[in-house]
Design an enzyme around this catalytic site. Structure first.
Site, short mmCIF file in Angstrom:
data_model
loop_
_atom_site.label_atom_id
_atom_site.label_comp_id
_atom_site.label_asym_id
_atom_site.label_seq_id
_atom_site.Cartn_x
_atom_site.Cartn_y
_atom_site.Cartn_z
N LEU A 1 -2.39 -0.74 -5.12
CA LEU A 1 -2.58 0.72 -5.00
C LEU A 1 -3.93 0.99 -4.36
O LEU A 1 -4.96 0.65 -4.94
CB LEU A 1 -2.54 1.32 -6.41
CG LEU A 1 -2.67 2.84 -6.53
CD1 LEU A 1 -1.38 3.53 -6.09
CD2 LEU A 1 -2.98 3.24 -7.98
N HIS A 2 -3.93 1.56 -3.15
CA HIS A 2 -5.22 1.85 -2.53
C HIS A 2 -5.20 3.00 -1.53
O HIS A 2 -6.24 3.38 -1.01
CB HIS A 2 -5.74 0.60 -1.80
CG HIS A 2 -4.98 0.32 -0.53
ND1 HIS A 2 -3.81 -0.37 -0.51
CD2 HIS A 2 -5.24 0.65 0.76
CE1 HIS A 2 -3.35 -0.46 0.72
NE2 HIS A 2 -4.20 0.15 1.52
#
Ligand code: UD1
Length: 354
Positions: free
Chosen positions: A203-204
């Site tokens: 997740l980024h």
């Protein structure tokens, strides 16, 4: 013939590794490799060069800024200097990062030939995502557009781009197959995981992590899942910064947090996970290569074929729990991204024309 390749961010090191493997078999091509410095932490950059046995960059520009304009601008200035000095026959660009766009602009202004690997991806939502701007700008400045899928070819045709468009398959599939015998499974024991009984998450993306409410919603749903099945999350530096800034550390307490992991470890973890949750461009395909389904935390994706055949789903945070526990059986469709020889094809085409 001299090619100049430009990389800067983690997924590009993986794509460049595939080209480097093909270059070893290909005489008469020399490669100058430029690393813009966009990703600079050892575990975001150097470790990829090590585990993928890549040659070290000939130039490292050391450019990393949080503001995209400043980052891209500084890259443009320095890349132009490198290109003037090296006089390549063709410039090779990968994917959709700021390093890609800077390379395309610098090369085009110097009237150099430009090849874009992973051309033709399109994603309209969410509006204004930086990667989409990078894709469109780069594709419209490229002489060679190497597409990983038929959908990508169709996207380019819709924008009236026909010349120089090739469906070669995906270089990330090449490297997945080449490296598969070396995948590293050590983290499964280290983290005391059980095969097929953990979720792997990445997740980024700015639209998921830069807004406190959105990030909170995602982390609440993930912790709900993590109470029932282990969730492994190699934490990206952008997300780490935001979690600290927003004071959301408590929401990580049920997750298994690690530093970003190298390619071989990530693939080792992926081959043994139950399902994945991700907002990464490349990783949503790598899970497919490994035969695992992924919930993609995006309103739309450039890898739409995996959604159309029900392998992956586009998810809101509230869809995640049901996705993990859904018993739906889905047919695994092979070869969507070619046959694992995209890099060789790309070099063959370039050699034939340049
Ligand atoms: C970039 C790419 C994205 C790709 C991703 C893979 C763009 C617009 N985005 O996003 O397409 O999916 O890489 O990871 O090019 N940082 C560190 N250490 C690092 C790298 C970054 O601390 O090694 C920090 C930066 O200083 C910055 C933040 O993380 O504050 C984001 O880095 P940046 O390179 O802007 O974008 P990514 O989110 O990694």
């Amino acid at each position: 013939m001299k090619i100049l390749s430009i990389v800067g961010a983690r997924p590009q090191f993986v794509k460049e590794a595939a080209i480097q493997c093909a270059l070893k078999q290909s005489e008469k091509i020399t490669e100058v490799l430029v690393h813009t410095g966009q990703h600079y932490d050892a575990n975001m950059s150097g470790v990829f060069f090590d585990v993928l046995s890549m040659k070290a960059p000939d130039y490292n520009l050391g450019i990393s800024e949080t503001l995209h304009g400043a980052m891209t601008g500084r890259m443009l200035i320095q890349l132009e200097q490198v290109m003037i000095k090296e006089k390549p026959d063709i410039v090779l660009l990968y994917g959709d990062t700021n390093s890609t766009t800077a390379g395309a602009l610098a090369a085009r202004k110097l009237k150099l030939q430009v090849a874009h690997i992973e051309a033709g991806l399109r994603q309209k939502k969410p509006k204004y995502i930086p990667e989409e701007a990078n894709r469109v700008v780069t594709d419209h400045m490229s002489d060679f557009l190497f597409c990983p899928s038929q959908v990508a070819v169709d996207n380019l045709n819709k924008e009236n781009i026909y010349d120089g468009v090739y469906f070669t398959g995906d270089v990330m599939y090449d490297i997945f197959l080449k490296m598969q015998p070396s995948f590293d499974y050590s983290m499964i024991d280290e983290l005391r995981l059980v095969q097929d009984n953990y979720i792997l998450m990445t997740l980024h993306r700015d639209f998921n992590v830069d807004n406190k409410d959105v990030l909170t919603k995602i982390l609440i749903e993930i912790s709900r899942i993590a109470k029932e099945i282990p969730v492994v999350y190699p934490l990206h530096p952008r997300t780490r910064k935001r979690i600290q800034e927003f004071g959301l550390e408590d929401l990580l307490s049920d997750l298994i947090i690690t530093e970003p992991v190298d390619y071989l470890k990530l693939m080792g973890l992926t081959e043994n996970c139950f399902k994945a949750i991700t907002d990464s461009g490349g990783y949503q395909k790598e899970t497919y290569f490994a035969g695992k389904r992924a919930a993609v935390l995006m309103p739309e994706t450039g890898w739409i074929e995996l959604i159309d055949n029900d392998w992956n789903i586009l998810a809101e945070p509230s869809d995640l729990y049901d996705f993990v526990y859904s018993k739906k059986s889905v047919q695994y469709e092979r070869n969507i991204y070619g046959r694992g020889n995209a890099s060789e094809e790309i070099l063959r085409i370039i050699k034939g024309v340049v």
